[in-house]
Design a protein around this motif. Structure first.
Motif, PDB file in Angstrom:
ATOM      1  N   VAL A   1       0.839  -1.197   0.000  1.00  0.00           N
ATOM      2  CA  VAL A   1       0.000   0.000   0.000  1.00  0.00           C
ATOM      3  C   VAL A   1       0.877   1.250   0.000  1.00  0.00           C
ATOM      4  O   VAL A   1       0.642   2.190  -0.769  1.00  0.00           O
ATOM      5  CB  VAL A   1      -0.935   0.016   1.219  1.00  0.00           C
ATOM      6  CG1 VAL A   1      -1.617   1.370   1.358  1.00  0.00           C
ATOM      7  CG2 VAL A   1      -1.978  -1.094   1.108  1.00  0.00           C
ATOM      8  N   ARG A   2       1.891   1.258   0.830  1.00  0.00           N
ATOM      9  CA  ARG A   2       2.774   2.434   0.895  1.00  0.00           C
ATOM     10  C   ARG A   2       3.448   2.699  -0.441  1.00  0.00           C
ATOM     11  O   ARG A   2       3.575   3.831  -0.889  1.00  0.00           O
ATOM     12  CB  ARG A   2       3.840   2.234   1.982  1.00  0.00           C
ATOM     13  CG  ARG A   2       3.283   2.443   3.385  1.00  0.00           C
ATOM     14  CD  ARG A   2       4.361   2.746   4.390  1.00  0.00           C
ATOM     15  NE  ARG A   2       3.957   2.271   5.728  1.00  0.00           N
ATOM     16  CZ  ARG A   2       4.214   1.057   6.171  1.00  0.00           C
ATOM     17  NH1 ARG A   2       4.897   0.183   5.423  1.00  0.00           N
ATOM     18  NH2 ARG A   2       3.800   0.706   7.372  1.00  0.00           N
ATOM     19  N   ALA A   3       3.840   1.598  -1.081  1.00  0.00           N
ATOM     20  CA  ALA A   3       4.509   1.748  -2.382  1.00  0.00           C
ATOM     21  C   ALA A   3       3.566   2.412  -3.388  1.00  0.00           C
ATOM     22  O   ALA A   3       3.957   3.307  -4.142  1.00  0.00           O
ATOM     23  CB  ALA A   3       4.968   0.381  -2.896  1.00  0.00           C
ATOM     24  N   ARG A   4       2.328   1.995  -3.367  1.00  0.00           N
ATOM     25  CA  ARG A   4       1.360   2.574  -4.313  1.00  0.00           C
ATOM     26  C   ARG A   4       1.150   4.051  -4.005  1.00  0.00           C
ATOM     27  O   ARG A   4       1.094   4.888  -4.910  1.00  0.00           O
ATOM     28  CB  ARG A   4       0.021   1.837  -4.224  1.00  0.00           C
ATOM     29  CG  ARG A   4       0.054   0.362  -4.648  1.00  0.00           C
ATOM     30  CD  ARG A   4       0.316   0.172  -6.140  1.00  0.00           C
ATOM     31  NE  ARG A   4       1.736   0.211  -6.465  1.00  0.00           N
ATOM     32  CZ  ARG A   4       2.609  -0.740  -6.163  1.00  0.00           C
ATOM     33  NH1 ARG A   4       2.249  -1.829  -5.498  1.00  0.00           N
ATOM     34  NH2 ARG A   4       3.880  -0.610  -6.501  1.00  0.00           N
ATOM     35  N   LEU A   5       1.015   4.353  -2.722  1.00  0.00           N
ATOM     36  CA  LEU A   5       0.815   5.747  -2.331  1.00  0.00           C
ATOM     37  C   LEU A   5       1.966   6.591  -2.841  1.00  0.00           C
ATOM     38  O   LEU A   5       1.777   7.701  -3.347  1.00  0.00           O
ATOM     39  CB  LEU A   5       0.697   5.858  -0.804  1.00  0.00           C
ATOM     40  CG  LEU A   5      -0.588   5.310  -0.187  1.00  0.00           C
ATOM     41  CD1 LEU A   5      -0.512   5.367   1.333  1.00  0.00           C
ATOM     42  CD2 LEU A   5      -1.795   6.095  -0.684  1.00  0.00           C
ATOM     43  N   ALA A   6       3.150   6.030  -2.706  1.00  0.00           N
ATOM     44  CA  ALA A   6       4.342   6.753  -3.148  1.00  0.00           C
ATOM     45  C   ALA A   6       4.290   7.030  -4.649  1.00  0.00           C
ATOM     46  O   ALA A   6       4.824   8.018  -5.139  1.00  0.00           O
ATOM     47  CB  ALA A   6       5.600   5.952  -2.803  1.00  0.00           C
ATOM     48  N   GLU A   7       3.614   6.147  -5.369  1.00  0.00           N
ATOM     49  CA  GLU A   7       3.504   6.324  -6.826  1.00  0.00           C
ATOM     50  C   GLU A   7       2.417   7.326  -7.178  1.00  0.00           C
ATOM     51  O   GLU A   7       2.173   7.599  -8.347  1.00  0.00           O
ATOM     52  CB  GLU A   7       3.176   4.988  -7.497  1.00  0.00           C
ATOM     53  CG  GLU A   7       4.330   3.991  -7.490  1.00  0.00           C
ATOM     54  CD  GLU A   7       3.838   2.576  -7.822  1.00  0.00           C
ATOM     55  OE1 GLU A   7       2.616   2.425  -8.076  1.00  0.00           O
ATOM     56  OE2 GLU A   7       4.672   1.653  -7.819  1.00  0.00           O
ATOM     57  N   GLY A   8       1.705   7.773  -6.173  1.00  0.00           N
ATOM     58  CA  GLY A   8       0.666   8.766  -6.442  1.00  0.00           C
ATOM     59  C   GLY A   8      -0.746   8.220  -6.447  1.00  0.00           C
ATOM     60  O   GLY A   8      -1.712   8.927  -6.706  1.00  0.00           O
ATOM     61  N   VAL A   9      -0.867   6.929  -6.182  1.00  0.00           N
ATOM     62  CA  VAL A   9      -2.202   6.336  -6.104  1.00  0.00           C
ATOM     63  C   VAL A   9      -2.879   6.853  -4.835  1.00  0.00           C
ATOM     64  O   VAL A   9      -2.261   6.890  -3.771  1.00  0.00           O
ATOM     65  CB  VAL A   9      -2.102   4.796  -6.063  1.00  0.00           C
ATOM     66  CG1 VAL A   9      -3.471   4.193  -5.764  1.00  0.00           C
ATOM     67  CG2 VAL A   9      -1.562   4.259  -7.385  1.00  0.00           C
ATOM     68  N   THR A  10      -4.131   7.265  -4.974  1.00  0.00           N
ATOM     69  CA  THR A  10      -4.839   7.769  -3.794  1.00  0.00           C
ATOM     70  C   THR A  10      -6.103   6.987  -3.485  1.00  0.00           C
ATOM     71  O   THR A  10      -6.711   7.180  -2.442  1.00  0.00           O
ATOM     72  CB  THR A  10      -5.222   9.250  -3.996  1.00  0.00           C
ATOM     73  OG1 THR A  10      -5.970   9.360  -5.224  1.00  0.00           O
ATOM     74  CG2 THR A  10      -3.989  10.129  -4.079  1.00  0.00           C
ATOM     75  N   ALA A  11      -6.514   6.124  -4.414  1.00  0.00           N
ATOM     76  CA  ALA A  11      -7.726   5.352  -4.172  1.00  0.00           C
ATOM     77  C   ALA A  11      -7.522   3.892  -4.557  1.00  0.00           C
ATOM     78  O   ALA A  11      -6.889   3.590  -5.570  1.00  0.00           O
ATOM     79  CB  ALA A  11      -8.900   5.933  -4.958  1.00  0.00           C
TER      80      ALA A  11
END
Lengths: 363, 363
Positions: B255-265
């Motif tokens: 999840v953190r990795a995705r957030l770092a990529e700019g994913v918000t949902a």
DNA sequence: TTGTAAGCGTTATCAG
DNA sequence: CTGATAACGCTTACAA
């Protein structure tokens, strides 16, 4: 030019005659082979095989109406409920019962037909009768719920139609029924409480006078009449309290008053709303008391779904699936032997739960 | 001494012939009067009255079997499910669908016949094929679940048997079906998220390749393709992640990795187990994050029963009752008109829930 | 061992 | 307007 006869909906449905043609035998032979040859008539294995193959190839399935009309049977069991069998209000649904009905019916080679009485126009006279008459399509029928109109049902039964009511229904002479043994289960709960040391207990009933309620009260009183409980329960107000508005009448002070009288256990019955149980739990809570430390609580039945997460109440469970299965057994007995003599009462399982324990030492 | 012919259950039941004798008319006239005279044939009011009176006096009730035999229809709708219709495992039960089926069937004057795949003699034979043929007993049949064997079903349909599948099933040419519009509903969810400000979102799928899953993915990608979402979703890894073991792969660090990529949902789909959704919720939790404050979550479908108490997920609900009702409508259309041209797709209702909100301001 | 024929209770078609 | 008469699909004596 003659009009083509009205295209019947039966259109593509293969019949025995076509199977017969394909197999090169007579329609009678097809009937014999396909209906299992109960007559014990000798059939050539080859003929048999050919017929079966033809039937398979055509996807033949017998017409239930024709079967029934010809005075045989359908292998269909009806399930009639006056209200919807699948209510949107899942609360008092027949689902758990149907689980048992389906299992047992399948095990015995029957299919199920659901007849739902139209809840429309319950006032009219002929209305209910016609509704109920539909069930004759099936070999026999199960009736669910106490809202099934008595009069048409009686006629059905009088005319020898195999019917079994789920839930006690002894107002109708000759109607077979199966029901939970509320009296015995309630008595068992009382005995367990007594074994824990309780000497005075009170049953909180809602004013709804359902048969099940009557049974529970009977079991309660019967068990109280045993041993020293009899003496203890003679003192003070009666052991059974019937309230019209549980939430208003069963309050914290009411609970305290009972405790002061020496009551140590409170019993409520399951109903559609479980109002009595809810009131009891709320009142105990409001009085700052805890079960089973300060007093014991028991619920005659299952708690409502929205209370499922709370402490499991001591009491009993109605084996609904088993009830359905028992009904099917009774009905098939009616169908094959013509008489069911097994007991109509299905025992309930005691549920230990966590709301009952020994009474606190007297102050 | 000749045996009495098998005592028919039909015992003293009055028939039209007797009513006719009592009323002093022909049996045909009785039929005309009693069946409402759909033919529009003129009848003398007195005759009519006499017939009705005679019928009442005798307590006449038509025999449904005979009626249906003659009318070439039995007003029975089959419901076939390969697994038990009433699973003991209530989790993925068809109950909500059956609610709609029953309501609509009753409204249209049909009764329901329940078939279960397991119902057959579990032994040999054509297996599913022989099984499926039993439904021919009903005028038409509804099929539930994607486990219905395709081949026997195809034959049924080819032979003109009226069948409707609940759930998309377009592999079988000519088979009518109704299904939830997963694609549109999913697209709607994406649009709502976009409207909240989300620009990059990811769909977590389980590797189960159900049709519904395919539809959802299609709807997801389609909605992503609109407007500026298209550009945003082009960056980084694909917007759709398919995982074999959600619990193992969807972790806090993932999840953190995705957030770092700019994913918000993050979006997951409902399945039998809801493994993806569970994993997602657990991962977010483990990461010490909260929805909708730190990120948004959406569930394409309903949460499993055991998660019912938790925060209501944003997403959509499949209108199961409506699905059942639509299936019945389609089937009866097939029965009466011979063709149903209404859309097989039932729209799903968007569920606001409480797991989605505006994305947090970029750090 | 298989076929013929007579119903089961209703609806539907025609000729009176 | 009414009443024979023929289906409807199947079971079951009874005949061959």
């Amino acid at each position: 030019m003659a009009e083509q006869p009205v295209a019947k909906a039966r259109r593509g449905r293969p019949r025995q005659a076509e199977v017969a043609r394909l197999a090169g035998v007579s329609q009678t032979t097809v009937s014999l082979v396909l209906s299992g040859n109960k007559q014990g008539i000798a059939l050539h294995p080859d003929t048999r095989a050919r017929v079966l193959e033809a039937a398979r190839q055509l996807g033949y399935a017998p017409d239930p109406a024709a079967r029934r009309l010809a005075a045989a049977r359908n292998d269909l069991l009806g399930v009639f409920s006056f209200t919807a069998t699948f209510p949107t209000d899942v609360a008092h649904s027949y689902y758990p019962i149907l689980v048992g009905v389906e299992q047992e019916a399948v095990a015995r080679g029957y299919d199920l037909v659901l007849f739902t009485g139209s809840s429309a126009a319950p006032g009219r006279g002929g209305g209910g009768a016609a509704e109920l008459n539909r069930v004759r399509l099936a070999d026999g029928c199960l009736f669910l719920g106490r809202h099934v109109p008595a009069d048409p049902l009686r006629r059905l039964v009088e005319q020898g139609y195999p019917a079994v009511h789920i839930g006690r229904r002894d107002e109708l002479e000759g109607l077979a029924w199966v029901g939970a043994d509320y009296a015995a289960a309630t008595a068992e709960v009382v005995r367990r409480l007594a074994a824990l040391g309780h000497r005075r207990m009170v049953l909180v009933c809602e004013s709804d006078q359902a048969l099940a309620s009557v049974d529970r009260e009977r079991g309660f009183r019967a068990a109280l009449g045993e041993g020293e409980l009899a003496r203890a329960s003679d003192a003070g107000p009666g052991p059974v309290v019937r309230v019209a508005d549980p939430a208003a009448e069963i309050t914290a002070s009411w609970v305290r008053a009972r405790l002061a009288e020496g009551v140590t256990a409170f019993v409520a019955e399951e109903t559609d709303t479980c109002a009595a149980w809810r009131a009891l739990v709320a009142a105990v809570d409001a009085a700052g008391l805890t079960a089973p430390a300060d007093l014991s609580l028991a619920l005659l039945g299952a708690p409502p779904a929205d209370l499922a997460g709370r402490t499991e109440p001591t009491g009993f469970d109605v084996p609904k699936a088993e009830l359905g299965a028992a009904a099917v057994r009774t009905l098939t007995a009616l169908l094959t032997e013509g008489g069911a003599d097994c007991s109509p009462l299905v025992p309930c399982a005691f549920r230990s739960g966590h709301t009952a324990g020994p009474p606190p030492p007297a102050p």
